[in-house]
Scaffold this active site. Structure first.
Site, PDB file in Angstrom:
ATOM      1  N   GLN A   1      -1.537 -11.049  -8.768  1.00 25.59           N
ATOM      2  CA  GLN A   1      -2.648 -10.116  -8.562  1.00 25.59           C
ATOM      3  C   GLN A   1      -2.596  -9.030  -9.635  1.00 25.59           C
ATOM      4  OE1 GLN A   1      -2.802  -9.231  -3.985  1.00 25.59           O
ATOM      5  NE2 GLN A   1      -0.779  -9.944  -4.538  1.00 25.59           N
ATOM      6  N   ASN A   2      -1.544  -9.075 -10.452  1.00 26.75           N
ATOM      7  CA  ASN A   2      -1.380  -8.025 -11.466  1.00 26.75           C
ATOM      8  C   ASN A   2      -2.258  -8.300 -12.675  1.00 26.75           C
ATOM      9  OD1 ASN A   2       0.485  -7.080  -9.704  1.00 26.75           O
ATOM     10  ND2 ASN A   2       2.274  -7.751 -10.872  1.00 26.75           N
ATOM     11  N   VAL A   3      -2.756  -7.228 -13.251  1.00 33.43           N
ATOM     12  CA  VAL A   3      -3.654  -7.376 -14.403  1.00 33.43           C
ATOM     13  C   VAL A   3      -2.941  -6.979 -15.696  1.00 33.43           C
ATOM     14  CG1 VAL A   3      -5.730  -7.002 -12.991  1.00 33.43           C
ATOM     15  CG2 VAL A   3      -4.620  -5.027 -14.084  1.00 33.43           C
ATOM     16  N   ASP A   4      -1.606  -6.785 -15.614  1.00 32.41           N
ATOM     17  CA  ASP A   4      -0.900  -6.213 -16.761  1.00 32.41           C
ATOM     18  C   ASP A   4      -0.391  -7.224 -17.785  1.00 32.41           C
ATOM     19  OD1 ASP A   4       1.455  -7.282 -15.496  1.00 32.41           O
ATOM     20  OD2 ASP A   4       1.731  -5.418 -14.377  1.00 32.41           O
TER      21      ASP A   4
ATOM     22  N   HIS B   1      -6.807 -11.454 -10.357  1.00 32.64           N
ATOM     23  CA  HIS B   1      -7.593 -10.223 -10.516  1.00 32.64           C
ATOM     24  C   HIS B   1      -7.918  -9.901 -11.973  1.00 32.64           C
ATOM     25  CE1 HIS B   1      -6.216  -8.747  -6.253  1.00 32.64           C
ATOM     26  NE2 HIS B   1      -7.101  -9.719  -6.224  1.00 32.64           N
TER      27      HIS B   1
ATOM     28  N   ASN C   1      10.519  -7.800  -0.972  1.00 31.34           N
ATOM     29  CA  ASN C   1       9.710  -6.587  -1.020  1.00 31.34           C
ATOM     30  C   ASN C   1      10.598  -5.383  -0.719  1.00 31.34           C
ATOM     31  OD1 ASN C   1       7.655  -4.457  -0.333  1.00 31.34           O
ATOM     32  ND2 ASN C   1       6.271  -6.188  -0.575  1.00 31.34           N
TER      33      ASN C   1
ATOM     34  N   GLU D   1       9.731  -3.044   1.107  1.00 31.67           N
ATOM     35  CA  GLU D   1       9.480  -2.679   2.509  1.00 31.67           C
ATOM     36  C   GLU D   1       8.997  -3.908   3.268  1.00 31.67           C
ATOM     37  OE1 GLU D   1       9.818   0.371   3.530  1.00 31.67           O
ATOM     38  OE2 GLU D   1       9.944   1.409   1.600  1.00 31.67           O
TER      39      GLU D   1
HETATM   40  P1  OAD Z   1       0.345  -2.685  -3.533  1.00 31.29           P
HETATM   41  O1  OAD Z   1       0.445  -1.406  -4.290  1.00 31.29           O
HETATM   42  O2  OAD Z   1      -0.596  -2.793  -2.405  1.00 31.29           O
HETATM   43  O3  OAD Z   1       1.775  -3.046  -2.933  1.00 31.29           O
HETATM   44  C1  OAD Z   1       2.919  -3.029  -3.708  1.00 31.29           C
HETATM   45  C2  OAD Z   1       4.017  -3.630  -2.858  1.00 31.29           C
HETATM   46  O4  OAD Z   1       5.158  -3.711  -3.674  1.00 31.29           O
HETATM   47  C3  OAD Z   1       4.378  -2.827  -1.624  1.00 31.29           C
HETATM   48  O5  OAD Z   1       4.471  -3.695  -0.515  1.00 31.29           O
HETATM   49  C4  OAD Z   1       5.751  -2.225  -1.977  1.00 31.29           C
HETATM   50  O6  OAD Z   1       6.597  -2.109  -0.829  1.00 31.29           O
HETATM   51  C5  OAD Z   1       6.279  -3.259  -2.923  1.00 31.29           C
HETATM   52  N1  OAD Z   1       7.237  -2.747  -3.938  1.00 31.29           N
HETATM   53  C6  OAD Z   1       7.217  -1.583  -4.595  1.00 31.29           C
HETATM   54  N2  OAD Z   1       8.200  -1.528  -5.504  1.00 31.29           N
HETATM   55  C7  OAD Z   1       8.847  -2.724  -5.428  1.00 31.29           C
HETATM   56  C8  OAD Z   1       9.953  -3.306  -6.129  1.00 31.29           C
HETATM   57  N3  OAD Z   1      10.586  -2.662  -7.116  1.00 31.29           N
HETATM   58  N4  OAD Z   1      10.347  -4.554  -5.767  1.00 31.29           N
HETATM   59  C9  OAD Z   1       9.721  -5.226  -4.779  1.00 31.29           C
HETATM   60  N5  OAD Z   1       8.678  -4.727  -4.091  1.00 31.29           N
HETATM   61  C10 OAD Z   1       8.245  -3.507  -4.410  1.00 31.29           C
HETATM   62  O7  OAD Z   1       0.086  -3.806  -4.615  1.00 31.29           O
HETATM   63  P2  OAD Z   1      -0.513  -5.258  -4.426  1.00 31.29           P
HETATM   64  O8  OAD Z   1      -0.036  -5.915  -3.180  1.00 31.29           O
HETATM   65  O9  OAD Z   1      -0.315  -5.957  -5.719  1.00 31.29           O
HETATM   66  O10 OAD Z   1      -6.606  -5.273  -6.212  1.00 31.29           O
HETATM   67  O11 OAD Z   1      -2.052  -4.952  -4.273  1.00 31.29           O
HETATM   68  C11 OAD Z   1      -2.918  -6.033  -4.170  1.00 31.29           C
HETATM   69  C12 OAD Z   1      -4.214  -5.656  -4.755  1.00 31.29           C
HETATM   70  O12 OAD Z   1      -4.713  -4.492  -4.107  1.00 31.29           O
HETATM   71  C13 OAD Z   1      -4.190  -5.258  -6.217  1.00 31.29           C
HETATM   72  O13 OAD Z   1      -4.241  -6.350  -7.105  1.00 31.29           O
HETATM   73  C14 OAD Z   1      -5.417  -4.440  -6.333  1.00 31.29           C
HETATM   74  C15 OAD Z   1      -5.152  -3.583  -5.108  1.00 31.29           C
HETATM   75  O14 OAD Z   1      -6.057  -2.778  -4.663  1.00 31.29           O
HETATM   76  C16 OAD Z   1      -7.654  -5.059  -7.010  1.00 31.29           C
HETATM   77  O15 OAD Z   1      -7.640  -4.219  -7.890  1.00 31.29           O
HETATM   78  C17 OAD Z   1      -8.820  -5.953  -6.733  1.00 31.29           C
END
Ligand code: OAD
Length: 255
Positions: free
Chosen positions: A104-107, A129, A223, A225
């Site tokens: 889902q990452n755009v990087d 994404h 994760n 959390e």
């Molecule tokens: P989120 O920001 O919603 O969630 C990040 C997750 O990573 C959380 O569950 C954290 O607990 C976990 N996390 C943080 N640091 C971590 C680490 N070092 N190791 C492991 N886990 C870690 O990001 P996404 O789930 O990617 O969509 O979000 C999904 C989509 O929602 C994104 O692509 C974006 C967003 O809104 C669009 O832009 C369409």
């Protein structure tokens, strides 16, 4: 250093599997220095929520604001490097015959890690994404390689004069069909499904893990959390993906 112990049956499963999918989210890039979506934003952008900037409505309301936010994020992405979690996923791809990475990452950091390790064919990345480094016309869809970020207004398309925008999926927009179809197919046919660093709340990406699990694949979540998916997971490892994934690769393949 603190070391994780992985259950022997998980190690055996991973050694034997020939079809593995990994779904990643912003948490995987957190250790590279990029903020996740649920983190508060820094500096200039503190007052905005990503949801309020990443939408067609926001772009229609104030295109320059949205353009500038993405220009700032593009620079942030250019300044960072893949972390050990990205590299560990490439190591897994080298060892499992059928490997699909759905992000889902755009990087673009997964692809950069693969290029750095000189792994090309076996590292298949599906970008659900889009990619922040690509820019296209908001009207005629023509991609452009060059544009000027330092203008008073949003740069325009050379073909039709429409406003340029990042080639990412905004809230309320459809996902790229080819990427989504390939992701659904991969989730349907895999033996092992990893969900890594994603909050698992944004659809349809989140549903891929449930679909794989319901079909009988082994679901492994990594994760920082617990998430809504955790109760469904066969294995949950809480912590940083940049630490857990390299340890897992070492435990399974000894590399
Ligand atoms: P989120 O920001 O919603 O969630 C990040 C997750 O990573 C959380 O569950 C954290 O607990 C976990 N996390 C943080 N640091 C971590 C680490 N070092 N190791 C492991 N886990 C870690 O990001 P996404 O789930 O990617 O969509 O979000 C999904 C989509 O929602 C994104 O692509 C974006 C967003 O809104 C669009 O832009 C369409």
């Amino acid at each position: 250093m603190w070391t994780l112990t992985f259950p022997p049956e998980l190690i055996t499963l991973l050694l034997r599997t020939s079809n593995l999918v990994a779904l990643t989210g912003a948490g995987v890039s957190q250790e590279s220095g990029l903020r996740t979506f649920r983190d508060a934003q820094d500096g200039l952008w503190k007052q905005y929520k990503p949801e309020d900037l990443a939408s067609p409505q926001a772009f229609a309301r104030d295109p320059k604001l949205v353009w500038d936010w993405y220009a700032w994020r593009r620079e942030a992405v250019k300044a960072v490097r893949p972390n050990p979690g990205h590299y560990a996923l490439v190591e897994i791809a080298k060892r499992v015959p059928n490997f699909t990475l759905i992000t889902q990452n755009v990087d673009g950091l997964h692809q950069l890690a693969a290029q750095t390790l000189k792994v090309f064919e076996t590292f298949r990345v599906l970008e659900l994404h889009g990619n922040i480094q690509r820019v296209r016309c908001s009207e005629c869809y023509t991609f452009t390689e060059t544009w000027d970020d330092d203008t008073e207004s949003v740069p325009r398309c050379e073909v039709c004069g429409g406003l340029l925008r990042p080639d990412v999926v905004w809230f309320g927009e459809a996902l790229p069909r080819d990427q989504l179809e390939a992701a659904v197919e991969a989730a349907r046919s895999c033996e092992v499904f990893f969900s890594i660093g994603t909050s698992g709340v944004v659809q349809p990406a989140a549903s891929l893990a449930y679909a794989a699990r319901n079909r009988g694949a082994t679901l492994i979540e990594i994760n920082a959390e617990p998430t809504p998916l955790t109760l469904k997971a066969n294995y949950f490892f809480q912590g940083k993906s940049g630490e857990i994934l390299p340890e897992l690769v070492e435990a399974v393949w000894g590399a």
